[in-house]
Design a protein around this motif. Structure first.
Motif, short mmCIF file in Angstrom:
data_model
loop_
_atom_site.label_atom_id
_atom_site.label_comp_id
_atom_site.label_asym_id
_atom_site.label_seq_id
_atom_site.Cartn_x
_atom_site.Cartn_y
_atom_site.Cartn_z
N TYR A 561 0.80 -1.22 0.00
CA TYR A 561 0.00 0.00 0.00
C TYR A 561 0.83 1.27 0.00
O TYR A 561 0.28 2.37 -0.13
CB TYR A 561 -0.92 0.02 1.22
CG TYR A 561 -2.23 -0.72 1.02
CD1 TYR A 561 -2.36 -1.71 0.07
CD2 TYR A 561 -3.34 -0.42 1.79
CE1 TYR A 561 -3.56 -2.38 -0.11
CE2 TYR A 561 -4.55 -1.08 1.62
CZ TYR A 561 -4.65 -2.06 0.67
OH TYR A 561 -5.84 -2.71 0.48
N MET A 562 2.15 1.16 0.14
CA MET A 562 2.97 2.35 0.30
C MET A 562 2.97 3.24 -0.95
O MET A 562 2.72 4.45 -0.87
CB MET A 562 4.41 1.94 0.63
CG MET A 562 5.30 3.12 0.97
SD MET A 562 6.92 2.58 1.52
CE MET A 562 7.63 4.15 2.04
N SER A 563 3.21 2.66 -2.12
CA SER A 563 3.26 3.45 -3.35
C SER A 563 1.90 4.01 -3.73
O SER A 563 1.79 5.21 -4.04
CB SER A 563 3.84 2.60 -4.49
OG SER A 563 5.21 2.33 -4.26
N PRO A 564 0.81 3.21 -3.72
CA PRO A 564 -0.49 3.79 -4.05
C PRO A 564 -0.91 4.93 -3.13
O PRO A 564 -1.57 5.87 -3.57
CB PRO A 564 -1.46 2.60 -3.91
CG PRO A 564 -0.61 1.40 -4.11
CD PRO A 564 0.72 1.75 -3.52
N GLY A 565 -0.51 4.87 -1.87
CA GLY A 565 -0.86 5.93 -0.93
C GLY A 565 0.08 7.12 -0.98
O GLY A 565 -0.20 8.16 -0.37
N GLY A 566 1.21 6.97 -1.69
CA GLY A 566 2.18 8.06 -1.76
C GLY A 566 2.84 8.35 -0.42
O GLY A 566 3.18 9.50 -0.12
N TYR A 567 3.08 7.29 0.37
CA TYR A 567 3.59 7.50 1.73
C TYR A 567 5.11 7.50 1.79
O TYR A 567 5.79 6.89 0.96
CB TYR A 567 3.06 6.40 2.67
CG TYR A 567 1.57 6.35 2.78
CD1 TYR A 567 0.85 7.44 3.23
CD2 TYR A 567 0.87 5.20 2.44
CE1 TYR A 567 -0.53 7.40 3.33
CE2 TYR A 567 -0.51 5.14 2.54
CZ TYR A 567 -1.21 6.24 2.99
OH TYR A 567 -2.56 6.19 3.08
N ARG A 568 5.60 8.17 2.80
CA ARG A 568 7.01 8.12 3.17
C ARG A 568 7.15 7.33 4.46
O ARG A 568 6.17 7.08 5.15
CB ARG A 568 7.57 9.52 3.34
CG ARG A 568 7.49 10.39 2.09
CD ARG A 568 7.86 11.82 2.40
NE ARG A 568 7.74 12.68 1.22
CZ ARG A 568 7.78 14.00 1.25
NH1 ARG A 568 7.91 14.63 2.41
NH2 ARG A 568 7.68 14.70 0.14
N ASN A 569 8.40 7.01 4.79
CA ASN A 569 8.63 6.25 6.02
C ASN A 569 8.16 7.04 7.24
O ASN A 569 7.59 6.47 8.18
CB ASN A 569 10.12 5.94 6.14
CG ASN A 569 10.37 4.76 7.05
OD1 ASN A 569 9.75 3.72 6.90
ND2 ASN A 569 11.27 4.93 7.99
N ALA A 570 8.34 8.36 7.22
CA ALA A 570 7.92 9.19 8.35
C ALA A 570 6.41 9.12 8.57
O ALA A 570 5.94 9.29 9.70
CB ALA A 570 8.36 10.63 8.13
N ASP A 571 5.66 8.89 7.50
CA ASP A 571 4.20 8.80 7.64
C ASP A 571 3.80 7.58 8.47
O ASP A 571 2.85 7.63 9.25
CB ASP A 571 3.54 8.72 6.26
CG ASP A 571 3.83 9.96 5.42
OD1 ASP A 571 3.96 11.05 6.01
OD2 ASP A 571 3.93 9.83 4.19
#
Length: 596
Positions: A561-571
């Protein structure tokens, strides 16, 4: 301390720091970790590279292919439309009900399978309702992880502990023994994001996001991008007039994209169409112009009507630049004489005629080679423009062609893969078989299957998996566990429970949750007996807390889900940190009150 254990602990500490500080991209950090384990001799080269052949990585790639196949057929698109029609457009309500759905499913199939099934629908709902994907994706992914605690078959550690308990001379648990805890955790997780989602989730609107082709076109040419719906009431002076007589283009500077009546919808209706009472117009243009037009003819504004939903859907409709080549039949004609709207059901919005920009009503302009039109319409109608030699469509289609004929094969392939997993076959083998079945049945081409794989995700998982192997091989995991258990021996039972929960949580972030419980179970049984506490609930506690993997994107669902959500590790640290603490509070309290 053994040198190998010290080396592993140093590599673990450096990896944690690099991940937390995001010094490098996550996949680069994972590869550095892998190489460090190999070059220091902690792992043999084959062991260091074993992550690329692991069940988790193969299953992840297969899940991505299956998800792309479902999305291609439009199955989840239809689900998204149905869901929105029933639930509404309030983000918190959407998050709550989708989380509940995926969490319940995750209790009885592998959570990565449940997450993959729902991902296309989540993204469709995000796009349709114009809700940032970051608002939906992480809460629902976390719900998939939490749902794995609903039954004793919901996750690998819970499946495994009954065998570990038997080896330790303890009685096994029944299928629903953990369900009260799972329900409390899933409910707490959903409530956490409903109440605090706006505070803990990232604001992707403030981030640098590459604009889509449509957004670039709208911005470059200053095109209108709002569609207004108006119904013609009885007694309106518009009744009986044609769009041209009403001056929709020349007087008001609007474009008519569609005309709906009881008999259906006509897209880009002909200029000589007689308008009738009860019809609804879909108009493209600036708000002030639309309001002025409605006031002039006493029209009634409508909301986002379902019949015109395709016009608002970038997957189904949009702008396109159309160039007139020298041999086109349009050369020397006008739009009026060629009847573009009647032939192709697309609406010309503007044109460049011999280098001059023209808007409004340009139906009587002579068309020359090299002239360019910007038209708006359904992508399927744009495809008709490409059929002959009269047009060159310069804008790539943003739409997705739904292969409705392949919907049932796609669904059967996915259901078959899930069925194989439920029957006890390895997850990687089950999902890879389903992915291949999609290719063989024509749901996806082999090229599309390769394109579906997020290689950043593959390298992230494959790079971190050897770290867990190294912790087990060198005894670093057992070393850490024994040190902590020594500290809590003789402490209050509540503190003992918290220590087991925290240790299992930490292990789950950097090694497989199955590996974590294999290390912890015999240790917890021994320490519980020394402390005079019942071992069974403590082992179950460790297995449940192996799902407390929210602070880093190392769990398979988080990686997916990381790429579809556009998340960073800090998120993950920010949003997952709060949920991690809530998880520990709920689970330790329940085990202390009802299981110990």
């Amino acid at each position: 301390m053994d040198a190998a254990i010290l080396t592993v602990l140093i590599i673990l500490a450096v990896t944690m720091a690099l991940l937390a500080l995001e010094v490098f991209r996550l996949d680069v950090t994972a590869i550095l970790c892998l190489l460090a384990l190999a070059w220091t001799g902690v792992l043999e080269p084959q062991e260091a590279l074993s992550g690329f052949a692991s069940n988790a990585v193969v299953a992840m790639m297969a899940v991505m292919i299956l998800g792309r196949g479902l999305a291609r057929t439009g199955l989840m698109d239809r689900f998204a439309r149905f869901f929105i029609s029933k639930v509404g457009d309030k983000p918190s309500r959407i998050v709550a009900l989708l989380s509940l759905s995926v969490g319940a499913l995750s209790g009885f199939i592998q959570n990565v399978g449940a997450a993959a099934l729902f991902l296309p629908a989540i993204l469709d709902i995000s796009r349709r309702q114009q809700i940032p994907a970051s608002t939906l994706v992480m809460p629902i992914g976390f719900a998939a992880i939490l749902g794995g605690t609903l039954s004793m078959v919901g996750s690998g550690p819970l499946i495994l502990i009954n065998d570990l308990l038997r080896v330790g001379g303890q009685a096994p648990y029944g299928l629903l023994s953990v369900t009260p805890v799972g329900l409390a955790l899933l409910g707490a997780g959903i409530l956490y994001f409903v109440l605090f989602g706006k505070k803990v989730l990232p604001d992707t609107a403030s981030r640098e996001v590459a604009p889509s082709e449509q957004e670039r076109l709208v911005e470059a040419l200053h095109l209108p991008d709002h569609i207004w719906l108006y119904t013609i009431p009885e007694g309106s002076s518009l009744v009986g007039q044609t769009p041209e007589e009403a001056g929709i283009w020349s007087r008001f500077g609007l474009n008519i994209l569609g005309l709906a009546s009881d008999s259906g919808i006509r897209y880009a209706p002909w200029r000589q169409t007689r308008l009738e009472a009860g019809q609804t117009l879909a108009l493209l243009g600036e708000e002030a112009k639309a309001v002025r037009f409605a006031a002039a003819f006493d029209l009634r504004q409508e909301g986002k009507g379902g019949r015109f939903a395709p016009l608002r859907d970038p997957e189904l409709a949009g702008f396109a630049e159309v160039i007139i080549p020298p041999r086109s039949a349009l050369v020397g004609q006008t739009l009026r004489s060629f009847a573009l709207r009647r032939r192709y059901a697309v609406e010309p919005v503007m044109m460049f005629n011999r280098g001059e920009e023209v808007r409004g009503d340009f139906s009587d302009r002579d068309i020359a080679p090299g002239d360019t039109f910007v038209v708006y319409g359904l992508w399927e109608n744009m495809d008709d423009l490409k059929g002959g030699g009269d047009f060159v469509v310069a804008t790539p289609s943003s739409g997705r062609r739904h292969a409705d004929a392949r919907a049932w094969p796609a669904l059967l392939c996915f259901a078959g893969a899930v069925g194989l997993a439920l029957a006890g076959f390895p997850l990687a083998l089950a999902f890879l078989s389903g992915a291949l079945a999609m290719i063989l049945t024509g749901v996806l081409s082999i090229e599309a299957a390769y394109e579906a794989i997020e290689w950043k995700v593959v390298f992230l998982l494959a790079g971190l998996i050897p770290l867990g192997l190294a912790m087990q091989k060198t005894g670093a995991a057992e070393f850490l566990a024994r040190k902590l258990m020594t500290l809590v021996q003789g402490a209050h039972p509540l503190f003992f429970l918290l220590s087991v929960a925290v240790l299992s949580t930490l292990f789950s972030l950097f090694m497989s949750n199955v590996g974590a419980i294999v290390v912890l179970a015999p240790l917890v049984i021994g320490m519980a007996e020394l402390a005079g506490l019942p071992p069974r609930p403590l082992v179950l506690l460790a297995a449940v807390c192996a799902a407390n993997s929210f602070m880093l994107p190392t769990h398979q669902v988080n990686v997916l889900y990381m790429s579809p959500g556009g998340y960073r590790n800090a998120d993950y640290i920010r949003a997952g940190g709060g949920l991690t603490l809530l998880f520990l509070l709920v689970v330790v309290s329940l085990f202390y009150l009802f299981y110990l």
